[in-house]
Design a protein around this motif. Structure first.
Motif, mmCIF file in Angstrom:
data_model
loop_
_atom_site.group_PDB
_atom_site.id
_atom_site.type_symbol
_atom_site.label_atom_id
_atom_site.label_comp_id
_atom_site.label_asym_id
_atom_site.label_seq_id
_atom_site.Cartn_x
_atom_site.Cartn_y
_atom_site.Cartn_z
ATOM 1 N N TYR A 1 -8.588 1.783 5.097
ATOM 2 C CA TYR A 1 -8.861 0.608 6.091
ATOM 3 C C TYR A 1 -9.199 1.319 7.427
ATOM 4 O O TYR A 1 -9.026 2.192 7.618
ATOM 5 C CB TYR A 1 -7.331 -0.229 6.034
ATOM 6 C CG TYR A 1 -6.510 -0.285 4.869
ATOM 7 C CD1 TYR A 1 -7.207 -0.898 3.929
ATOM 8 C CD2 TYR A 1 -5.229 -0.041 4.784
ATOM 9 C CE1 TYR A 1 -6.758 -1.309 2.701
ATOM 10 C CE2 TYR A 1 -4.548 -0.363 3.484
ATOM 11 C CZ TYR A 1 -5.183 -0.768 2.433
ATOM 12 O OH TYR A 1 -4.707 -1.267 1.430
ATOM 13 N N TRP B 1 0.940 -1.056 -0.079
ATOM 14 C CA TRP B 1 -0.009 -0.090 -0.098
ATOM 15 C C TRP B 1 0.974 1.128 0.089
ATOM 16 O O TRP B 1 2.179 1.142 0.187
ATOM 17 C CB TRP B 1 -0.950 0.179 1.173
ATOM 18 C CG TRP B 1 -0.391 -0.834 2.365
ATOM 19 C CD1 TRP B 1 -0.991 -2.056 2.824
ATOM 20 C CD2 TRP B 1 0.453 -0.068 3.359
ATOM 21 N NE1 TRP B 1 -0.312 -2.425 4.039
ATOM 22 C CE2 TRP B 1 0.329 -1.484 4.268
ATOM 23 C CE3 TRP B 1 0.929 1.085 3.482
ATOM 24 C CZ2 TRP B 1 1.136 -1.160 5.664
ATOM 25 C CZ3 TRP B 1 1.979 0.887 4.464
ATOM 26 C CH2 TRP B 1 1.985 0.054 5.790
ATOM 27 N N THR C 1 -4.531 -2.600 8.291
ATOM 28 C CA THR C 1 -4.331 -2.917 6.711
ATOM 29 C C THR C 1 -4.713 -4.633 6.500
ATOM 30 O O THR C 1 -4.847 -5.421 7.262
ATOM 31 C CB THR C 1 -3.008 -2.738 6.476
ATOM 32 O OG1 THR C 1 -2.006 -3.831 6.776
ATOM 33 C CG2 THR C 1 -2.398 -1.330 6.894
#
Length: 352
Positions: free
Chosen positions: A200, A135, A224
């Motif tokens: 998230y 990410w 996450t």
């Protein structure tokens, strides 16, 4: 009676005609490279340019021993370290007069700052990014006086980041960020003038006391897909350069110590810090933070990643740092928007 040979016969042309004698003392070749011997006063190329050589040596010493420059007078050490990479500009500035003076001594002395600069910053000149990440995170001081909040929102969404931290949030602009980012980022938290937006879930939000009297930092836990991460969002106090007080950083330094203490006490192993720290990784006063964390730009960036001021970036005071099994695989700045800072972005790989 035979006339004696003339001493200036060498000035005759190829067909016997007379040509003007060459001017005396004019250097030949590029910058007189064929005349690097004694000058009109008898000084050799080794004796000329001694002042330039001393300046080159002082430049090299300032870079190599920047940590020894005291902060006791106007915080000169921190000021030097904030703009340390720019000392390299002394090399071309000194190179021109060294060539004009035809000084071998000065040219050799200039190798010293070149070597020190490359030792300190040469590694930043190569692209260290590589591999895919899990990410991307973005940190941006959006500026309270931002002239284009909608444009800033579009840039943040277009970055593709899953986690976004913003600083200098207040009043009507804050409502603009909340409404503009809501669709792309369903989770968000704001404490004081700093905020966090995420794709998230966010939990465990708690302010971090920077000893300022109001909130400019907080801690949150972001869940996450790979696991939990403690995310710190911070905006350390501004610094000022004043004629009567030098580089005023006292409150910034107190807050840096408080932030470093909070991060050191963090229970989660994987930690991210996103924010405007008003200082560079070279600034010794940020050591309570930088000594325990890894810079995304230093580990996976391409170049210096200067973020401020956005009109002509001269220093990277906006930082993304991590510790505990978060590997940066890319770091970059985003295009300029209505802020006086550039947003900084980094992509991470979550490792167990």
């Amino acid at each position: 009676m035979t006339q004696a040979d003339r001493t200036d016969r060498s000035t005759a042309g190829p067909w016997g005609e007379e040509s003007a004698p060459a001017p005396a003392g004019r250097p030949g070749g590029f910058l007189g490279l064929r005349h690097w011997g004694r000058d009109g006063r008898g000084a050799t190329t080794w004796r000329r340019g001694l002042v330039l050589a001393v300046l080159a040596a002082l430049t090299a010493a300032s870079m190599a021993f920047h940590a020894e420059v005291p902060n006791s007078v106007g915080n000169l050490g921190s000021l030097l370290e904030t703009f340390l990479p720019w000392l390299g500009l002394a090399v071309p500035v000194l190179l021109v007069p060294a060539l004009l003076r035809r000084s071998v001594t000065a040219l050799i002395a200039l190798l010293l700052p070149v070597a020190v600069w490359l030792n300190l910053f040469g590694g930043l000149l190569t692209d260290k990014s590589g591999g895919s990440g899990d990410w991307t995170v973005v940190s941006h001081n959006v500026a309270a006086a931002n002239t284009d909040v909608p444009g800033t929102v579009r840039g943040l969404v277009a970055s593709g980041a899953q986690i976004v931290a913003l600083q200098e949030l207040a009043g009507k602009p804050l409502r603009g960020y909340e409404s503009g980012l809501a669709e792309a980022y369903p989770y968000h938290a704001v404490e004081g003038t700093v905020g966090l937006w995420s794709k998230y879930p966010i939990g465990g939000v708690s302010p971090v006391d920077l000893k300022m009297g109001w909130t400019r930092a907080f801690r949150a836990e972001v869940t996450t897909p790979q696991g939990p991460v403690a995310v710190y969002v911070a905006h350390l106090p501004s610094v000022r350069l004043k004629a009567e007080g030098g580089f005023t950083v006292d409150q910034r330094d107190v807050s840096a110590q408080a932030l470093g203490d909070a991060i050191q006490a963090e229970q989660l192993k994987k930690v991210l810090l996103l924010g405007d720290l008003n200082g560079t990784m070279n600034d010794r006063s940020l050591a309570p933070v930088t000594s325990q964390m890894r810079s995304a730009q230093g580990a996976a960036g391409d170049g210096f990643g200067f973020s401020w001021p956005s009109s002509f970036p001269m220093a990277r005071i906006d930082q993304i740092m991590s510790k505990g099994g978060l590997k940066p695989v890319d770091s970059r700045t985003l295009p300029r928007d209505g802020s006086d800072h550039l947003a900084v972005a980094a992509t991470y790989r979550y490792s167990s």
